[in-house]
Scaffold this active site. Structure first.
Site, PDB file in Angstrom:
ATOM      1  N   LYS A  81     -73.559  59.579  -8.248  1.00  0.00           N
ATOM      2  CA  LYS A  81     -72.201  59.838  -7.769  1.00  0.00           C
ATOM      3  C   LYS A  81     -72.028  61.336  -7.614  1.00  0.00           C
ATOM      4  O   LYS A  81     -72.660  62.132  -8.329  1.00  0.00           O
ATOM      5  CB  LYS A  81     -71.158  59.318  -8.757  1.00  0.00           C
ATOM      6  CG  LYS A  81     -69.817  59.004  -8.120  1.00  0.00           C
ATOM      7  CD  LYS A  81     -69.837  57.702  -7.347  1.00  0.00           C
ATOM      8  CE  LYS A  81     -68.450  57.365  -6.800  1.00  0.00           C
ATOM      9  NZ  LYS A  81     -68.424  56.032  -6.171  1.00  0.00           N
ATOM     10  N   GLY A 183     -52.194  49.761  -5.707  1.00  0.00           N
ATOM     11  CA  GLY A 183     -52.972  50.480  -4.697  1.00  0.00           C
ATOM     12  C   GLY A 183     -53.060  49.668  -3.419  1.00  0.00           C
ATOM     13  O   GLY A 183     -53.564  48.546  -3.426  1.00  0.00           O
ATOM     14  N   GLY A 185     -54.302  50.977  -0.319  1.00  0.00           N
ATOM     15  CA  GLY A 185     -55.122  51.677   0.667  1.00  0.00           C
ATOM     16  C   GLY A 185     -56.099  50.736   1.333  1.00  0.00           C
ATOM     17  O   GLY A 185     -55.845  49.531   1.453  1.00  0.00           O
ATOM     18  N   VAL A 187     -58.893  49.390   0.381  1.00  0.00           N
ATOM     19  CA  VAL A 187     -59.356  48.270  -0.426  1.00  0.00           C
ATOM     20  C   VAL A 187     -58.188  47.387  -0.864  1.00  0.00           C
ATOM     21  O   VAL A 187     -58.151  46.189  -0.588  1.00  0.00           O
ATOM     22  CB  VAL A 187     -60.149  48.768  -1.648  1.00  0.00           C
ATOM     23  CG1 VAL A 187     -60.475  47.605  -2.588  1.00  0.00           C
ATOM     24  CG2 VAL A 187     -61.428  49.454  -1.210  1.00  0.00           C
TER      25      VAL A 187
END
Length: 354
Positions: A81, A183, A185, A187
């Protein structure tokens, strides 16, 4: 100053590199947790952190999660990452992306990057101009794998929620099941649309309240304030924003039977998985349920390297295996008394030779 390798989130990472480029203003961290199964694969996050230690913690936790995610998804990739430390205005320049691309390229393929929070397909295309070690690039044609991983991640989460509802509630459909989605967004919004299509009752929340309200109007859903969504009385709480929200206080606020969502590293500390189980809340380990995106971008990357066509149907077949993996984890949890996160971690650790 405390050395990062003595912190709890350091897990025998193979490499942790701090990248500085004074000319462009770039500060980034690249963390490789394991390359036991292949090159460390995982996205790049562009985010403003209040403290530099928060960025290091994110890189360490997210890279470990990618090792587990890729292993459990059956992909020939390790875990890595990157985080780019943004200023308060989240200023992003072509020069910063170029410097970051050069740092990725200098690792010679040990790390393969992709988009994540704050990074777009266009950003990854710019990075790919300077290094080949990029996945999730824009693709041509509806039948090709790759591109924006969000819809594939959302599909896996939707299938995982259905599996959780079947396991915990004994229902073979989400029709009438109340899901609170945190959330909205790429996804979370995708998850909400798939759930709405199958008749779920939805409560939506986002720090961008206008986005949540617009989606709620589109889907006939309710909304909740960002600081209230975890307390909504519902069947399923689906976290699809940033992680580490399931701590002592967060778990105490939950009024649900299932936690199943796409946010990475939802559990703040290892003890919080057993705490969820103690409350009788079924948990879908995040790196298992949210693997759809990495499945898509990894197959795109591997096929591009092999100069072979990438087939979206192969991506869908692999995503369709997510519910079965979750059911295996839950059955082992029911059998042994270990919490689902503990079961999943043990499986993943064995796969990566630990």
């Amino acid at each position: 100053m405390t050395a990062f390798w003595t912190e709890a989130d350091f897990d025998d990472h193979e490499l942790v590199e701090v990248v500085r480029d004074a000319k462009s203003g770039l500060t980034a961290i690249i963390a490789l947790h394991s390359t036991h199964l292949g090159p460390g694969a995982g996205g790049t996050r562009f985010w403003h952190y209040a403290e530099a230690s928060d960025a290091m913690r994110d890189a360490l936790r997210l890279s470990r999660g990618m090792s587990y995610k890729n292993a459990m998804a059956g992909l020939p990739m390790g875990g890595g990452k990157a985080v780019i430390l943004a200023n308060k205005d989240k200023t992003k320049t072509p020069e910063m992306l170029a410097a970051f691309a050069d740092a990725v390229d200098a690792l010679g393929g040990k790390y393969v990057t992709a988009e994540d929070v704050g990074i777009s397909e266009a950003d990854m295309a710019a990075v790919a101009e300077r290094t080949q070690y990029v996945s999730g690039l824009p693709v041509e044609g509806e039948d090709a794998a790759g591109g924006d991983p969000g819809p594939f991640t959302a599909l896996g989460i939707f299938l995982g929620i259905k599996a959780a509802v079947q396991h915990k509630l004994g229902k073979d459909s989400v029709a009438g099941v109340h899901v609170a989605v945190q959330g909205t967004g790429s996804v979370g919004g995708g998850v909400a649309r798939l759930l709405a299509k199958d008749g779920a009752k939805l409560t939506l929340s986002d720090i961008h309240t206008d986005r949540a309200e617009a989606l709620a109007a589109e889907l006939g859903a309710e909304t909740a304030a960002p600081d209230a969504v975890m307390s909504v009385a519902c069947d399923v709480f689906s976290p699809n924003a940033l992680g580490a929200i399931l701590d002592d206080a967060g778990i105490a606020r939950l009024d649900c039977k299932i936690v199943a969502g796409g946010a990475n590293n939802q559990l703040r500390r290892p003890e919080h998985g057993p705490l969820l189980a103690k409350r009788g809340i079924l948990y879908a380990p995040d790196y298992v349920i949210n693997a759809g995106g990495i499945i898509s971008v990894t197959l795109e990357y591997l096929c591009r390297n092999d100069k072979a066509p990438s087939d979206i149907n192969e991506v869908r077949k692999r995503i369709a295996l997510i519910p079965g993996r979750l059911e295996q984890i839950w059955q082992e949890s029911d059998k042994t008394g270990a919490s689902p996160d503990q079961v999943a971690d043990r499986m993943a650790q064995e796969l990566i030779g630990r």
